[in-house]
Design an enzyme around this catalytic site. Structure first.
Site, PDB file in Angstrom:
ATOM      1  N   THR A  34      36.463 -67.025  35.760  1.00 46.40           N
ATOM      2  CA  THR A  34      37.399 -66.172  35.010  1.00 46.40           C
ATOM      3  C   THR A  34      38.411 -65.496  35.922  1.00 46.40           C
ATOM      4  O   THR A  34      39.570 -65.313  35.538  1.00 46.40           O
ATOM      5  CB  THR A  34      36.621 -65.112  34.223  1.00 46.40           C
ATOM      6  N   HIS A  38      45.158 -79.748 -22.901  1.00 45.04           N
ATOM      7  CA  HIS A  38      44.107 -80.598 -22.356  1.00 45.04           C
ATOM      8  C   HIS A  38      44.608 -82.007 -22.055  1.00 45.04           C
ATOM      9  O   HIS A  38      45.524 -82.513 -22.687  1.00 45.04           O
ATOM     10  CB  HIS A  38      42.906 -80.698 -23.318  1.00 45.04           C
ATOM     11  N   ASN A  61      57.111 -90.069 -14.257  1.00 46.15           N
ATOM     12  CA  ASN A  61      58.195 -89.540 -13.428  1.00 46.15           C
ATOM     13  C   ASN A  61      58.533 -90.396 -12.212  1.00 46.15           C
ATOM     14  O   ASN A  61      59.487 -90.095 -11.496  1.00 46.15           O
ATOM     15  CB  ASN A  61      57.843 -88.120 -12.962  1.00 46.15           C
TER      16      ASN A  61
END
Length: 455
Positions: A79, A360, A383
Site C-alpha cells: 500500500t 389486456h 410498427n
C-alpha cells in the site's frame, strides 16, 4: 483546506475467482470502486487519483466517463508503494487515502476524519471489533496516544489481543507525505512497503495521530471473496431501506427489497416484497408498487399503482395512472393521468393520453393514443417492416375492437371505431367505423375429418 484523494484499486482479488478486477465487482448495481468514487466526489477534492494494476484497462474503460487521474502500479509492492506512485500528481494541502474495495464508507465519517488533520496532526480511521483477525493492530502508549500500527502477520501474541484495528483509511498533511514515502522499508513478513508505517514515522516526527471510528463497522468492511461481497450487498440494501422508511415509505419486508441506483421518494409510498429499483427512479406521494416488480429509470407521479410482476423501464406514469399485473413499459412510454395499462400489455415509445385504456394482451409500439381511447384485447401496432419503424396515431375517444392489427403508418381519428378482428391499413376518419376483415361464410353439410384407421 485543499484536498487530493488517492484510491487504491490495483489488487487482483484472486479469491473472487473472476476475470473481472475485484474493484469492479458490483454492489447494488454499481462497482465497489464506483461507490468509493461517489463518496469521494462529495468531499469536493481538487483531484481523485486511482491507483490501478491488475485489470487496469478494464478499470479505465469502465470509468472512462469519470474525471479521474489513473496512476499505474506495475508491481504490487504494498500500500505504501501504491500511494508513492500517486505522489507526483498531489498538489493539495491534505491527502486522503481510500480503498476501492471498501464501498460502504459514509461521507459523514470521512468528513469527521478530515476535520482531525492539521500541519501537526494526522487523521486515522480505526475500528473496534470482537475478532479483528487480519487487521493491523493500533498500538497505544500508557496515555492512550497512538504510537504505531502492527500488521497482523507481524504482531506478537500480546498485540494480537488488541481489539482496535486499522481500516487503512487515513488523512494526512501532504507536505509530510513525500518524506515518509522515501523512508518506507519492506523489512517485514510480507516483504511489502506498508502505508501503515507512516504512523510510527509521524509519531517520531512529533505529530499527533488522532483517531476516528465509523458509526457502523460495516462501513469499513472490504470484499475479498463472493461471500463478503454478498454481505456488503445485503448491508447496503438494509441501509437504503432504513433511509427510505425514514422518508415515509412502507416496505413490506426490507430484507426483500433492492435499490440499485438513485431513488427519490415522497410520502405514504407502499412497496411490497421483491421490488427492485434501478437507475434514477422518482416516486411521488401515495404510490403503490406490488410484489415482484422492477422499476428502472422511471418517474411515478402521485397516486400511481403498479400491480404485481410488472417491469417499468424508461417510463413516466402520470398522476393516478396504473399498470399491471404483468405489464411491461419499455423506454419512451408515457402514461398521462388516470391512464390504464392492464395485464400482459407491452408499451414501447408509446404515449397514452389522459384516461386512455389498454386492458389486456396488447402491444403498442411507436404509438400516440388520445385521451379516453379504449384499446381492445389482442390489439397490436405493426410498427416495423424489417428495416424501419413507423407510428400509429389514434385521436381522442377512439374505440379499438379486440384482436386488431394496426399496420403503421396509420391514423384512427377522434371518435372513430374499429371492428373486432380488423387489420387496419388506411386512415379511419373521425366518427367512422373501420371494418377490415373477411366476410363470414357458413358451409352447409360440412363434416369434420376423421382419423385414418391403421390397418
Amino acid at each position: 483546506m485543499s484536498l487530493d484523494i488517492v484510491i487504491l484499486a490495483a489488487g487482483q482479488g484472486t479469491r473472487m475467482r473472476s476475470a473481472l478486477p475485484k474493484v469492479l465487482h458490483p454492489v447494488a448495481g454499481n462497482s465497489m470502486l464506483g461507490h468509493v468514487i461517489h463518496s469521494a466526489r462529495q468531499l469536493q477534492p481538487q483531484g481523485i487519483h486511482v491507483v490501478i494494476g491488475h485489470g487496469a484497462e478494464q478499470v479505465r474503460e469502465r470509468l472512462a466517463a469519470e474525471d479521474l487521474n489513473f496512476v499505474m502500479q506495475d508491481k504490487q509492492l504494498g500500500t505504501g508503494h501504491a500511494v508513492a506512485q500517486a505522489l507526483p500528481a498531489i498538489t493539495a494541502d491534505t491527502v486522503l487515502v481510500l480503498y476501492g474495495d471498501v464501498p460502504l464508507i459514509e461521507v459523514e465519517t470521512l468528513q469527521r476524519l478530515l476535520a482531525k488533520v492539521s500541519e501537526q496532526q494526522l487523521g486515522l480511521l480505526t475500528v473496534t471489533l470482537q475478532d479483528p483477525t487480519g487487521y493491523g493492530r493500533i498500538v497505544r502508549d500508557a496515555a492512550g496516544n497512538v504510537t504505531a500500527i502492527v500488521e497482523h502477520k507481524d504482531a506478537s501474541e500480546a498485540q494480537k489481543a488488541i481489539k482496535e484495528g486499522n481500516t487503512g483509511i487515513l488523512a494526512m498533511p501532504a507536505a509530510r507525505l513525500a518524506d515518509w514515502m522515501g523512508r518506507l522499508s519492506n523489512n517485514n513478513a510480507q516483504g511489502e512497503y506498508y502505508l501503515t508505517d507512516v504512523i510510527a514515522m509521524a509519531v517520531a516526527d512529533g505529530l499527533v495521530v488522532a483517531t476516528e471510528q465509523p458509526h457502523d463497522p460495516m462501513e469499513v468492511q472490504g470484499a475479498n471473496d463472493r461471500r463478503q461481497l454478498s454481505e456488503l450487498e445485503r448491508h447496503y440494501q438494509l441501509r437504503e431501506g432504513r433511509r427510505l422508511m425514514a422518508q415515509g415509505v412502507t416496505l413490506r419486508d426490507p430484507a426483500r427489497f433492492d435499490v440499485r441506483g438513485e431513488v427519490t421518494v415522497g410520502r405514504d409510498v407502499l412497496i411490497d416484497i421483491n421490488v427492485i429499483l434501478e437507475g434514477k427512479v422518482v416516486i411521488e406521494d401515495d404510490v403503490q408498487i406490488g410484489p415482484n416488480c422492477v422499476i428502472k429509470d422511471s418517474t411515478l407521479r402521485k397516486g400511481v399503482v403498479i400491480k404485481a410482476n410488472s417491469h417499468i423501464e424508461g417510463a413516466v406514469m402520470g398522476e393516478g395512472s396504473d399498470a399491471g399485473p404483468f405489464a411491461r413499459l419499455r423506454p419512451g412510454s408515457v402514461l398521462e393521468a388516470k391512464a390504464h395499462v392492464g395485464n400482459f400489455v407491452e408499451l414501447k415509445n408509446a404515449h397514452l393520453g389522459e384516461g386512455a385504456k389498454a386492458g389486456h394482451l396488447t402491444y403498442l409500439g411507436d404509438a400516440e393514443i388520445g385521451a379516453r381511447t379504449n384499446i381492445g384485447a389482442g390489439t397490436i401496432t405493426c410498427n416495423y417492416d424489417g428495416a424501419n419503424k413507423f407510428r400509429t396515431v389514434m385521436g381522442e375517444d377512439v374505440f379499438i375492437g379486440s384482436n386488431n392489427s394496426l399496420v403503421a403508418p396509420v391514423e384512427i381519428q377522434a371518435g372513430a371505431t374499429t371492428a373486432a378482428g380488423s387489420t387496419i391499413t388506411q386512415t379511419v376518419e373521425a366518427g367512422q367505423l373501420g371494418v377490415a376483415r373477411a366476410r363470414q361464410r357458413n358451409i352447409e353439410g360440412w363434416k369434420r375429418p376423421e382419423k385414418i384407421k391403421k390397418s
